[in-house]
Design an enzyme around this catalytic site. Sequence first.
Site, PDB file in Angstrom:
ATOM      1  NE  ARG A 254      -3.595  -2.364   2.506  1.00 49.72           N
ATOM      2  CZ  ARG A 254      -4.572  -2.571   3.382  1.00 49.72           C
ATOM      3  NH1 ARG A 254      -4.866  -1.653   4.285  1.00 49.72           N
ATOM      4  NH2 ARG A 254      -5.249  -3.712   3.376  1.00 49.72           N
ATOM      5  NE  ARG A 269      -2.057   5.017   8.670  1.00 48.80           N
ATOM      6  CZ  ARG A 269      -3.296   4.549   8.689  1.00 48.80           C
ATOM      7  NH1 ARG A 269      -3.763   3.932   7.622  1.00 48.80           N
ATOM      8  NH2 ARG A 269      -4.076   4.703   9.731  1.00 48.80           N
ATOM      9  CD  GLU A 341      -8.916   0.273  10.409  1.00 48.07           C
ATOM     10  OE1 GLU A 341      -9.057  -0.562   9.502  1.00 48.07           O
ATOM     11  OE2 GLU A 341      -8.785   1.493  10.206  1.00 48.07           O
ATOM     12  CB  SER A 344     -12.195  -3.675   8.732  1.00 48.19           C
ATOM     13  OG  SER A 344     -11.506  -4.093   7.580  1.00 48.19           O
ATOM     14  NE  ARG A 382      -2.778  -0.694  10.706  1.00 50.46           N
ATOM     15  CZ  ARG A 382      -3.739   0.090  10.243  1.00 50.46           C
ATOM     16  NH1 ARG A 382      -4.997  -0.073  10.654  1.00 50.46           N
ATOM     17  NH2 ARG A 382      -3.466   1.049   9.365  1.00 50.46           N
TER      18      ARG A 382
END
Length: 414
Positions: A254, A269, A341, A344, A382
């Site tokens: 990403r 991140r 976060e 998800s 994470r």
Amino acid sequence: MLDVNFIRKNQSLVEKSAHEKGYEVDLPKLLKIDDRRKELLQQIESLRRERNDIAAKMKGGKPSAELIATGKDIKEKIARLEPELDTVQSKLSGLLKKVPNIIFDDVPLGGEECSVEVRNWGEKKSEGVDHLDYATERGWLDFERGAKVAGAKFYYLRDGLALLENALLQFGLKKVLEHGFHYMTVPDMVSSKILEGCGFNPRSSAQSDEYFIEGEDLAMIATAEMPLTGFHMDEIIDEKDLPLCYAGYSACFRKEAGTYGKHTRGLFRVHQFNKLEMYVFCLPEKSKEMHEKILKIEEEIWQELGIPYRVINIAAGDLGSPAAKKYDIEYWSPVDQKYREITSCSNCTDFQARSLNIRVRRKSGEIEVLHTLNGTAISLARTMVAVLENYAKKDGKLEVPKALREFLNGATEL
């Protein structure tokens, strides 16, 4: 992609839903182009029928000059109309790709700040160890050499942290297999057709998150969701074989475009990380039930790891294009004293399946578009942050969560 006939019948609903998600759509223009598409299609089909009638009349004898002239005229008309139809269909497809999925009635309205806590679990710690400082000091994490080799936000793991990552993967894999998922490894690149079919359409070009391969119709995947969605492209699946539940392990790439102002410290991140992703193909009437099942598995993972978390019903403005509803799980960061976060799970209804022509054959023989869902089992970078923050001890040792010890030869500390 939404069905154009659904859009025509529910224009106000689609416009309102797109607005709530933060997308600009021009449905009158889209429907006008669809009208032209239908008109051209009818004209071409009518001309083809005439052409076939003339061909039938020409059989078995010498055709008249008038019949030959009529046939030539029809051929020329078709030759003019077909390229226009191709152009119109291409324009329509482009506009349809810009229309996001509609949202469920129980999705909170507003931006990210309007997301609603559904429940929370665990006792929140008042202090913890910064993962970046801790792992770097122990020689477990090296961003400096990662930057030297690949650029900023790339990294090396070694020794304890590399072993922890492997243990987390094995733990997550054990959980999804217990719930009937089929384990898969997947391609790390997909074509633009798959990328677009998954609905990864940013609101603006500045938010494009994918790395594209120069000179090739390929992009590095941001998640295993992409190749897993494409696995059954252009297929019809029998009703008796659903649901199909897959767990795909992959590297994820990403750019992290559009993340200005978001938490970016250390592993939280990065440009490349590994992830175990759950993916489900199911009957339309079962997708809400499957969504709750995926969420339940995610919660089991965090409870067994012993890390406090909360479940969030994500607001419409933070949903993205494909999802009709999404839950996030946020772990409690004792370092930052806030939730962040970590996973998800999304119900994308028929949005992705329609784009990639994935359908179900009912027992009655009727064929319709099925539903797709996705959810994170373990996002390893994470998750390592959460484990280090919650389990690093003042003496410098890392307590191994009980759920991971069997994958570290029974070690209680690292």
